[in-house]
Design an enzyme around this catalytic site. Structure first.
Site, PDB file in Angstrom:
ATOM      1  N   HIS A  65       0.839  -1.201   0.000  1.00  9.92           N
ATOM      2  CA  HIS A  65       0.000   0.000   0.000  1.00  9.92           C
ATOM      3  C   HIS A  65       0.867   1.241   0.000  1.00  9.92           C
ATOM      4  CE1 HIS A  65       0.855  -0.966   4.234  1.00  9.92           C
ATOM      5  NE2 HIS A  65       0.927   0.340   4.415  1.00  9.92           N
ATOM      6  N   CYS A 217       0.977  -0.613  17.092  1.00  7.85           N
ATOM      7  CA  CYS A 217       2.137  -1.152  16.392  1.00  7.85           C
ATOM      8  C   CYS A 217       2.897   0.012  15.761  1.00  7.85           C
ATOM      9  CB  CYS A 217       1.716  -2.171  15.328  1.00  7.85           C
ATOM     10  SG  CYS A 217       0.723  -1.500  13.989  1.00  7.85           S
TER      11      CYS A 217
END
Length: 709
Positions: A65, A217
């Site tokens: 992405h 994260c």
């Protein structure tokens, strides 16, 4: 959101062997629909994102992405590979590949798609249905949420190898939380189980066991929401009331304080610091990495219950893992953590270096080298006198430069102990300046401050005192300890060492100077802006705090070597353009400017595509330039600027010669190495080989361009 993915954007028989070929194949579908305006430009952006961190996820998932100026509207393409494609996931190749394209600046759309998709990938029925789909239209409807997944027969590759605490009969699929649509960011913080647990599952027979969890994260996208989904599902199966606060890169919605107050335990599944961690103080806490939240959520819930039953609570919210403790994989050695602590301080220091150093450089350029003797502009300033303006720039820069050591120390301590480390870190850094301990003193002060705070945080204190610990007690005690050690114990020896280092740099000449130049050049070009590059740069900048002829030579060698890699790649793409892809040739044009500006990162796209040829070539040229710069006794008073600060360079002509020599060496080597792999093959073979790499056949000039990694 049905327009985001259509049947034309689905390839159920993706014939690609590499992640680059897979991205190209799916991107070509976007181009055909007018969603992407420049195929090569878009693929370069995808490759740049992939170079930052692999996009493969456990369970056979690949999610390449990027945000790109070549994307017309947010788009999602899906491909299914029979053989699997390596996207860097620990458990092996991916067979489900999602290519996500978002327009430049469209952060919300980009993160919306990623976070929603990540959550849905935790649904076993969803991934099973995708693996068994036979019609592109049905797959597109399934991904967009228009069609609910149905269980498919046959073996299932589970993305989450977590064993539930309860048999499936206690948590039927009908009770699972609804799957998120791809139309809005995932911000739900509602409990994942609305029914009370069965008597045999509850440790508290009269009430529901409540857990609050936080997931995060490094990228704040995929793993953050996958862990949230896994914990919610495990909580439902275990019969507990579990509320998750995903702290993603687009921000987060805070859990209601009343929910936190009522919680019996807390689970932190994170690889970056939990934001506003003090909200959860005084609760039984399970603190793990984000992957544990994905892979073994049921175990974490059981552990939280056990800690609650035993009455284990945290002394303070910040006593657990720090920004650095949670970076990287479990079991990292102390040496790795130490490097990250130091890099934390350096990364925060660099903006002060750039701003302050360039202002000082401008002051010298406008007012001459005697500008450092000008009176304070607060007392004497003539609006029409260029010397006054030069003095203003120089003195502003000097103030910014004066923060280097305190900021370095403060954020080393922050990397170790989070926000409580800032106060003693800045105090220790300021003391280092006061006693002339310099850059080395700042390093030691930061480590002492962080270690002191971590030690204080481990002390169990009564509940009434916990609220004032991070605001009063920790800053007070840690500042006293750091001040005592820096003033009376370690500060003076470090100051002597700093003086010895300064004297050594001042006396550098001949072979010693050349050897140091080689070492610095190799460090600057090894990782092209990475940790080793930053260490060499920080060493040079530290010398500018107390400038002398030796430290000015070091700064000149470091900047010259750092300019070589992008300049060499630019030259190589100009001289032998056929050895490079169309995207690399475009990057080569920009690399001229980046290299001239001392932005070593301009060579990263080339190194990412061909590291075994590009990096050694860059290192060789950097070593030559560093050695020649030291041999020619070039000096530099500015910490940045490239060729734009030539007036501030001693022996500027020889300095440019050193840069040119290193650039020629690197360019010649990379051309030689890239050309060697084609030796003995006719040019016509190149197109066929490169077309194989892209997963298609040669179709004119476009097929002759290999894909950038």
């Amino acid at each position: 959101m049905s327009g985001m993915i259509t049947a034309d954007l689905v390839d159920l028989d993706l014939a690609a062997e590499t992640k680059e070929a897979a991205a190209r194949s799916l991107a070509e579908r976007m181009v055909a629909l007018g969603r992407v305006t420049d195929l090569d430009g878009f693929l370069a952006d995808v490759a740049a994102r992939e170079a930052q961190m692999p996009t493969g996820l456990d369970g056979g998932i690949g999610i390449p992405h990027c945000r790109s100026a070549h994307v017309a509207e947010p788009t999602l393409a899906f491909g299914r590979s029979a053989e699997g494609i390596d996207f860097g996931a620990p458990d092996g190749p991916a067979d489900l590949i999602f290519l996500i394209a978002a327009p430049a600046g469209a952060d919300d759309a980009h993160l919306t798609i990623l976070s929603a998709l990540a959550r849905r990938l935790m649904n076993e029925e969803f991934t099973t249905a995708l693996r068994s789909a036979i019609d592109p239209s049905a797959a597109a409807a399934l991904i967009s949420g228009e069609e609910a997944p149905a269980a498919a027969p046959g073996p299932v590759r589970k993305p989450v190898p977590a064993a539930p605490e309860a048999p499936p009969s206690e948590a039927p699929p009908s009770e699972a939380p609804p799957e998120p649509e791809l139309t809005a960011p995932e911000t739900e913080n509602s409990p994942s189980s609305e029914q009370p647990p069965s008597p045999e599952k509850s440790t508290l027979p009269e009430q529901v066991f409540r857990i609050v969890a936080v997931t995060s994260c490094p990228t704040g996208i995929a793993h953050t929401y996958m862990a949230a989904e896994a914990l919610e599902q495990a909580g439902q199966q275990a019969g507990v009331e579990l509320v998750v606060e995903p702290q993603g890169s687009s921000g987060f919605n805070r859990v209601d304080p009343a929910v936190i107050a009522a919680a019996d335990a807390v689970i932190f599944a994170h690889d970056v610091p939990v934001r506003e961690k003090e909200r959860f103080a005084g609760k039984p806490t399970v603190d793990v990495g984000v992957k544990a939240g994905i892979n073994r959520p049921a175990e974490l819930i059981a552990e939280a219950r056990g800690k609650a039953e035993r009455g284990e609570v945290t002394a303070a919210a910040s006593t657990r893992n720090t920004p650095v403790d949670n970076a990287g994989e479990p079991g990292e050695g102390y040496g790795t953590k130490l490097r990250k602590w130091l890099m934390s301080g350096v990364s925060y220091m660099v903006p002060f270096v750039a701003a302050g150093g360039l202002l000082i450089a401008l002051g010298f350029a406008i007012g001459g080298y005697t500008i450092n003797k000008a009176p304070s502009v607060a007392e004497h300033f003539v609006w029409t006198d260029h010397v006054s303006w030069a003095a203003l720039l120089f003195q502003i820069g000097g103030m910014a430069f004066g923060f280097l050591v305190p900021v370095l120390a403060g954020f080393i301590a922050y990397g170790m102990a989070d926000r409580p480390g800032l106060v003693p870190g800045f105090v220790g850094g300021s003391i280092a300046l006061t006693i002339n301990a310099g850059f080395l003193g700042g390093l030691v002060a930061g480590l002492i401050a962080g270690g002191t705070v971590m030690a204080i945080q481990r002390v169990r204190v009564p509940a009434p005192l916990r609220g004032i610990m991070p605001v009063v007690v920790i800053p007070l005690l840690s500042s006293i300890v750091v001040g005592f050690l820096m003033f009376l114990v370690v500060g003076k020896p470090i100051a002597e060492l700093q003086k010895a280092l300064t004297d050594w740099l001042s006396g550098l000449s001949g072979a010693n100077a050349v050897i140091l130049g080689v070492i610095l050049g190799l460090m600057m070009c090894f990782d092209l802006g990475g940790p080793l590059n930053k260490v060499a740069y920080a060493f040079a900048v530290g010398g500018l705090a107390n400038p002398n002829p030796g430290s000015l030579k070091v700064m000149a060698a470091v900047m010259a070597a750092g300019m070589v890699p992008p300049l060499a790649m630019a030259l190589a793409t100009t001289v032998r353009s056929k050895l490079f892809t169309r995207t690399e040739r475009e990057n080569g044009k920009a690399a001229w400017v980046l290299g001239a500006s001392f932005i070593t990162e301009g060579a990263i796209p080339f190194a990412a595509a061909d590291p075994l040829r590009v990096i050694p070539s860059a290192m060789a040229g950097g070593a030559v330039t560093g050695a020649l710069s030291m041999l020619f006794e070039c000096t530099l008073r500015a910490p940045h600027g490239g060729i734009f600060v030539i007036p501030l360079i001693g022996n500027p002509f020889l300095y440019l010669v050193a840069i040119a020599a290193g650039t020629l060496v690197s360019a010649a080597l990379v051309i030689l190495l890239k050309g060697a792999r084609r030796t003995g093959r006719p040019d016509q073979a190149d197109g066929a080989e490169e077309a194989i790499a892209t997963g298609g056949g040669p179709t004119g000039e476009e097929a002759k361009v290999p894909v950038a990694v």
